[in-house]
Design an enzyme around this catalytic site. Sequence first.
Site, short mmCIF file in Angstrom:
data_model
loop_
_atom_site.label_atom_id
_atom_site.label_comp_id
_atom_site.label_asym_id
_atom_site.label_seq_id
_atom_site.Cartn_x
_atom_site.Cartn_y
_atom_site.Cartn_z
CB CYS A 22 -26.98 15.88 -28.71
SG CYS A 22 -28.29 15.41 -27.54
CB CYS A 40 -25.90 19.68 -29.76
SG CYS A 40 -26.88 21.03 -29.06
CB CYS A 53 -28.75 19.14 -10.63
SG CYS A 53 -27.93 19.93 -12.02
CB CYS A 101 -33.68 18.25 -28.86
SG CYS A 101 -33.05 19.87 -28.40
CB CYS A 121 -28.79 15.58 -12.65
SG CYS A 121 -27.44 15.74 -11.49
NE ARG A 125 -21.17 18.06 -10.10
CZ ARG A 125 -21.52 17.79 -8.84
NH1 ARG A 125 -21.51 16.55 -8.40
NH2 ARG A 125 -21.87 18.76 -8.01
CB CYS A 173 -23.84 22.36 -12.74
SG CYS A 173 -23.11 20.86 -13.41
N1 SAM Z 1 -31.06 20.24 -23.74
C1 SAM Z 1 -30.37 20.81 -22.66
C2 SAM Z 1 -29.09 21.48 -23.07
O1 SAM Z 1 -28.49 21.07 -24.08
O2 SAM Z 1 -28.66 22.39 -22.39
C3 SAM Z 1 -30.07 19.82 -21.54
C4 SAM Z 1 -29.75 18.38 -21.86
S1 SAM Z 1 -28.21 18.11 -22.75
C5 SAM Z 1 -28.33 16.43 -23.26
C6 SAM Z 1 -27.00 18.14 -21.42
C7 SAM Z 1 -25.54 18.01 -21.78
O3 SAM Z 1 -25.22 16.68 -22.08
C8 SAM Z 1 -25.04 18.78 -22.98
O4 SAM Z 1 -24.79 20.12 -22.69
C9 SAM Z 1 -23.75 18.05 -23.32
O5 SAM Z 1 -22.66 18.69 -22.66
C10 SAM Z 1 -23.97 16.66 -22.73
N2 SAM Z 1 -23.99 15.63 -23.80
C11 SAM Z 1 -24.99 15.41 -24.69
N3 SAM Z 1 -24.69 14.40 -25.51
C12 SAM Z 1 -23.46 13.95 -25.17
C13 SAM Z 1 -22.59 12.93 -25.67
N4 SAM Z 1 -22.93 12.18 -26.70
N5 SAM Z 1 -21.41 12.75 -25.05
C14 SAM Z 1 -21.06 13.52 -24.00
N6 SAM Z 1 -21.83 14.49 -23.49
C15 SAM Z 1 -23.01 14.73 -24.06
FE1 SF4 Z 2 -31.05 19.34 -27.56
FE2 SF4 Z 2 -29.13 17.53 -27.16
FE3 SF4 Z 2 -28.48 20.01 -27.84
FE4 SF4 Z 2 -29.54 19.54 -25.39
S1 SF4 Z 2 -27.57 18.79 -26.17
S2 SF4 Z 2 -30.06 21.18 -26.80
S3 SF4 Z 2 -30.93 17.84 -25.89
S4 SF4 Z 2 -29.62 18.54 -29.11
#
Ligand code: SAM
Ligand code: SF4
Length: 318
Positions: free
Chosen positions: A64, A61, A133, A57, A101, A265, A193
């Site tokens: 992530c 973030c 979802c 990606c 989801c 949740r 959500c």
């Molecule tokens: N890429 C899309 C986005 O960011 O909107 C969808 C997938 S993203 C992995 C979905 C959510 O997972 C993120 O918005 C974040 O809140 C949560 N998330 C990701 N990594 C995480 C982590 N290490 N611990 C807790 N929540 C996490």
């Molecule tokens: Fe990409 Fe992870 Fe950020 Fe979603 S949360 S936009 S998968 S880096």
Amino acid sequence: METIIEKSEKCSLEEVSNIYNLPFLELVFKSQSVHRQYQPLNKVQLCTLSNIKSGNCPEDCKYCPQSSRYETEVENYKLLSKNTVLEQAEEARKNGATRFCMGAAWRSAPTNSEFEHVLELVKEVAKLNLEVCCTLGMLTQEQAFELKKAGLTAYNHNLDTSPEFYKEIITTRTYEDRLQTIQYVSNANIQVCCGGILGLGESQIDRIGLIKTLVNLDPQPESVPINVLVRVKGTPLERQEDVDSFEIIRSIATCRILIPKAKVRLSAGRLEMSEELQALAFLAGANSIFMGERLLTTDNPKINKDKEIFKKLKIEPL
Ligand code: SAM
Ligand code: SF4
Ligand code: DTB
């Protein structure tokens, strides 16, 4: 056009803070009282996640593992086939899940044949009589309408933290971008959500600020995931400190009181929680968990372990 945060001062930061900071026992009593008024008793919804597109990606973030900017051990793959996803959905249903989801590691949902494929997945999963979802990153208004037409129940798009702290965690998109997608989802009559993550290094006032934003979304979200950071090796937050358990419960209770109709949740982070802490989260108003041994890329408690907790607490899947 009205924006989703039009009536943003319906509930002030101070009002949210006054609830969040009530004496703990009073707060939990209040949230349980609201829970009983608005939600079925002793019921917790089971949802199962599928990572339909993993890793690589472009976003940054900091929490992530799927960002291409960090050296993590995550698997990278393109969109899963229809058969694979349907097998997972059927397995989830067999284990008692009523919501499925699908998450994808995209900055924005694609506009090509990949999006057509996602629409097809939504249609097929909906046929299994599961709530469907998706969380695919940013959407256009048109995409939101198409997802609705395909039968999507809800779209997950988290605000993660307060508007002020957001820039410390993500620089490749803004809080406004997030709110825009949420607005499109809402315009398309898809359930919103939207929640956040605790333990990113935010202060208590940031947690309160996130809840204030969620409370003031108009309409309020139908679903509020409260994630606790899963620290993943290679991400900038891998050594982040634990968040205090009572802060988790205060956050859940405040959401329950101020967003009474939503499912709250208890999402990522349960693997590190004791049974007692999870029970306290249910008491404070959480009424959904992710079931299945994986979240998107990280581990989640074993299904049998969750069944045991439900049995001990006499909680029924919703
Ligand atoms: N890429 C899309 C986005 O960011 O909107 C969808 C997938 S993203 C992995 C979905 C959510 O997972 C993120 O918005 C974040 O809140 C949560 N998330 C990701 N990594 C995480 C982590 N290490 N611990 C807790 N929540 C996490
Ligand atoms: Fe990409 Fe992870 Fe950020 Fe979603 S949360 S936009 S998968 S880096
Ligand atoms: C949400 O709020 N939490 C889920 C779901 N929405 C998509 C994702 C949690 C991801 C945890 C880290 C991982 O497994 O990669």
